[in-house]
Design a protein around this motif. Structure first.
Motif: not given
Length: 345
Positions: A279-290
């Protein structure tokens, strides 16, 4: 589309029938055979060459763990464990995931076809997974002898299918004085306490299931409880774990995205890591971290059981570097080290 060919292995005739009926109800799955014990299963695997095996833990002649060991050593293939919900059952299931089972599902207490819907999804995911023979993976790095984490740095790790092996490898490479670490692993509520205890026994840092209000301290790893809440981190002089009863995000509770987003709000030095999972869980949040200045790492495709979550994050531009599993711990420690005492190679 070619159906996923499944062999159902369970010592109970009733359970074999229920599992088979549930799987056959999905047009993308074909049950090619059943077996009552490992001896029958071994012959069926040779004759039928299934894509996926569902395997009971408690069976006559040879228990499920012993049989799984033989499968992973002699003929590696995707296996989904079907386990009871007893404390002993969860410990055995975690051992199976360490040996190489792709995933596990609890036997429903209610004998109904609808209760097996979770198994259908796990079987389909397993068919797309990458399974390796035991011993094929490169040796993981050992924890450094001398290490000091930055006192204000927060490390957040997200994982799903294949995460038991991945987290054991990564956290097994951490010293006792590791960065303050929060982890969300997609896992049923019945398994997370046992998994945290297992990690605590075999890893140098202190590992525990997160409790609401627990302060984040170096040397400690906090694992999100499964099921009813998300793990977030609240700001403060000392950040604290918060367990929030919100709706599932990306179909998951706890959600990796929710945890990553909360770490961004701390406005502290931070590192985010995304490991194997569907799936995609974590992709958007990791982008926010970067985007907020955090450092980010992703597990590479070759070492993932399922290259879903890391792929989604990489394609989104959230991953600064992709690394094989055995190289992640040293890279994480380097990013989280006290700048005045960097000693990790």
């Amino acid at each position: 589309m070619t159906p996923v060919r499944v062999l159902v292995v369970d010592d109970s005739l009733t359970m074999r029938g229920l599992i088979s009926a549930a799987l056959r109800a999905d047009p993308e799955i074909e049950v090619v055979g059943t077996a009552a014990d490992p001896i029958e299963a071994r012959a069926a695997i040779k004759a039928l060459n299934p894509d996926v095996v569902t395997l009971d833990v408690e069976m006559p002649n040879m228990n499920g763990l012993e049989f799984l060991e033989k499968i992973m050593r002699l003929r590696p293939m995707p296996v989904v464990m079907v386990s009871t919900l007893t404390a002993a059952g969860t410990d055995v299931t975690l051992a199976a995931l360490e040996i190489g089972a792709v995933d596990a599902v609890a036997k429903p207490a209610l004998a109904s076809i609808g209760a097996f819907q979770e198994l259908i999804g796990k079987v389909k995911t397993a068919a797309r997974s990458r399974v390796r023979a035991r011993g094929d993976a490169p040796a993981a790095a050992k924890a450094p002898q001398a290490y000091r984490p930055a006192s204000d740095h927060v490390l957040a790790i997200g994982s799903s299918t294949g995460g038991v092996e991945a987290l054991l490898t990564v956290l097994g490479g951490f010293p006792a004085d590791c960065p303050a670490t929060v982890v969300t692993q997609h896992m049923p509520a019945t398994f997370t306490a046992s998994f945290a205890a297992r990690l605590d026994r075999v890893c140098a840092p202190s590992v525990s299931e997160a409790v609401d209000g627990a302060p984040l301290r170096p040397g400690h790893v906090y694992l999100a409880p499964g099921g009813a809440t998300h793990l977030e981190v609240s700001p403060g002089v000392v950040p604290r774990c918060r367990l929030t009863a919100r709706e599932p995000v990306n179909g998951h509770r706890p959600s990796v995205d929710v945890m990553f987003d909360s770490v961004v709000r701390l406005k502290r030095p931070m590192t985010g890591v995304i490991l194997t999972g569907m799936g995609r869980d974590g992709a958007r949040g990791l982008l926010a971290m970067r985007q907020a200045g955090g450092r980010t790492l992703g597990q590479d495709e070759a070492s993932c059981v399922v290259y879903g979550m890391p792929k989604a994050a990489f394609e989104l531009g959230a991953v600064e570097r992709q690394l094989p599993l055995h190289r992640l711990a040293p890279a994480i420690l380097e990013l989280c080290a006290d700048p005045a005492a960097r000693s990790v190679a």
